[in-house]
Design a protein around this motif. Structure first.
Motif, mmCIF file in Angstrom:
data_model
loop_
_atom_site.group_PDB
_atom_site.id
_atom_site.type_symbol
_atom_site.label_atom_id
_atom_site.label_comp_id
_atom_site.label_asym_id
_atom_site.label_seq_id
_atom_site.Cartn_x
_atom_site.Cartn_y
_atom_site.Cartn_z
ATOM 1 N N ARG A 164 17.123 2.026 5.068
ATOM 2 C CA ARG A 164 15.921 0.820 3.522
ATOM 3 C C ARG A 164 14.925 1.955 4.041
ATOM 4 N NH1 ARG A 164 18.217 -4.329 5.760
ATOM 5 N NH2 ARG A 164 16.180 -4.672 5.306
ATOM 6 N N ILE A 165 14.060 1.935 2.782
ATOM 7 C CA ILE A 165 13.119 2.642 2.596
ATOM 8 C C ILE A 165 12.319 1.508 2.320
ATOM 9 C CG2 ILE A 165 11.569 4.354 1.997
ATOM 10 C CD1 ILE A 165 14.236 5.807 1.225
ATOM 11 N N ASP A 166 10.718 1.559 2.573
ATOM 12 C CA ASP A 166 9.897 0.429 2.519
ATOM 13 C C ASP A 166 8.640 0.896 1.924
ATOM 14 O OD1 ASP A 166 7.985 -2.393 1.511
ATOM 15 O OD2 ASP A 166 7.776 -2.575 3.742
ATOM 16 N N GLY A 174 4.504 2.307 2.320
ATOM 17 C CA GLY A 174 4.756 3.742 2.377
ATOM 18 C C GLY A 174 5.705 4.104 2.715
ATOM 19 N N ALA A 175 5.814 5.186 3.038
ATOM 20 C CA ALA A 175 7.281 6.429 3.537
ATOM 21 C C ALA A 175 6.763 7.900 3.684
ATOM 22 C CB ALA A 175 8.797 6.389 3.204
ATOM 23 N N ILE A 191 4.892 8.495 0.493
ATOM 24 C CA ILE A 191 5.302 7.436 -1.484
ATOM 25 C C ILE A 191 4.750 5.894 -1.405
ATOM 26 C CG2 ILE A 191 7.267 7.020 -2.629
ATOM 27 C CD1 ILE A 191 8.642 9.746 -1.380
ATOM 28 N N GLU A 192 4.180 5.850 -2.085
ATOM 29 C CA GLU A 192 3.766 4.351 -1.904
ATOM 30 C C GLU A 192 3.986 3.388 -3.567
ATOM 31 O OE1 GLU A 192 -0.683 3.502 -1.121
ATOM 32 O OE2 GLU A 192 -0.011 4.857 0.598
ATOM 33 N N CYS A 193 4.760 2.702 -3.359
ATOM 34 C CA CYS A 193 5.660 2.059 -4.626
ATOM 35 C C CYS A 193 5.390 0.326 -4.552
ATOM 36 C CB CYS A 193 6.591 2.396 -5.292
ATOM 37 S SG CYS A 193 6.698 4.003 -5.711
ATOM 38 N N MET A 232 2.852 6.342 -6.570
ATOM 39 C CA MET A 232 2.907 7.676 -5.868
ATOM 40 C C MET A 232 1.486 8.314 -5.809
ATOM 41 S SD MET A 232 6.419 8.945 -6.169
ATOM 42 C CE MET A 232 7.234 7.140 -7.932
ATOM 43 N N ARG A 233 0.825 8.654 -4.869
ATOM 44 C CA ARG A 233 -0.322 9.290 -4.818
ATOM 45 C C ARG A 233 0.104 11.050 -5.065
ATOM 46 N NH1 ARG A 233 -4.457 5.900 -1.524
ATOM 47 N NH2 ARG A 233 -3.621 3.595 -2.168
ATOM 48 N N GLY A 234 -1.107 11.319 -5.453
ATOM 49 C CA GLY A 234 -1.030 12.203 -5.825
ATOM 50 C C GLY A 234 -1.199 13.651 -4.916
ATOM 51 N N ALA A 235 -1.114 14.488 -4.728
ATOM 52 C CA ALA A 235 -1.265 16.130 -4.146
ATOM 53 C C ALA A 235 -0.614 17.488 -4.263
ATOM 54 C CB ALA A 235 -0.640 15.661 -2.847
ATOM 55 N N ALA A 236 -1.745 18.324 -3.888
ATOM 56 C CA ALA A 236 -1.320 19.605 -4.579
ATOM 57 C C ALA A 236 -0.138 19.964 -4.456
ATOM 58 C CB ALA A 236 -3.096 20.150 -3.524
#
Length: 95
Positions: free
Chosen positions: A71-73, A77-78, A34-36, A1-5
């Motif tokens: 189903r989420i990949d 990234g979603a 969201i990336e994992c 997960m990458r940051g966002a303000a």
């Protein structure tokens, strides 16, 4: 997960089942990704949305999911649009 303000996130694994919660604490809408990369695809995820006008309920106290069997990949990234002051919970803890 990458940051966002204005966006906070947490992920957890219990008994091999994963959960991700993302909160938009700002008043402004945000588009989040969201990336994992180390996670496999969610095959039977449940999604809950919390925020004004978003929650599904039964009776006075039971919160209901707004989607099931997702189903989420997360490897690729979603993306989700989040209104201000809202939360998305994605989980495989369906029992």
């Amino acid at each position: 997960m990458r940051g966002a303000a204005g966006v906070k996130a947490v992920a957890a694994v219990k008994d091999g089942r994963r959960t991700v919660a993302v909160v938009n604490v700002s008043r402004e809408p945000r588009r989040v990704r969201i990336e994992c990369p180390g996670w496999e695809r969610f095959r039977q995820a449940t999604r809950y949305r919390y925020g004004e006008g978003l929650m599904r309920t039964e009776g006075d106290h039971t919160l209901l999911p707004d989607a099931t069997g997702l189903r989420i990949d997360f490897r690729s990234g979603a993306e989700y649009d989040m209104p201000g002051e809202s939360m998305i919970l994605l989980t495989e803890q369906n029992d």
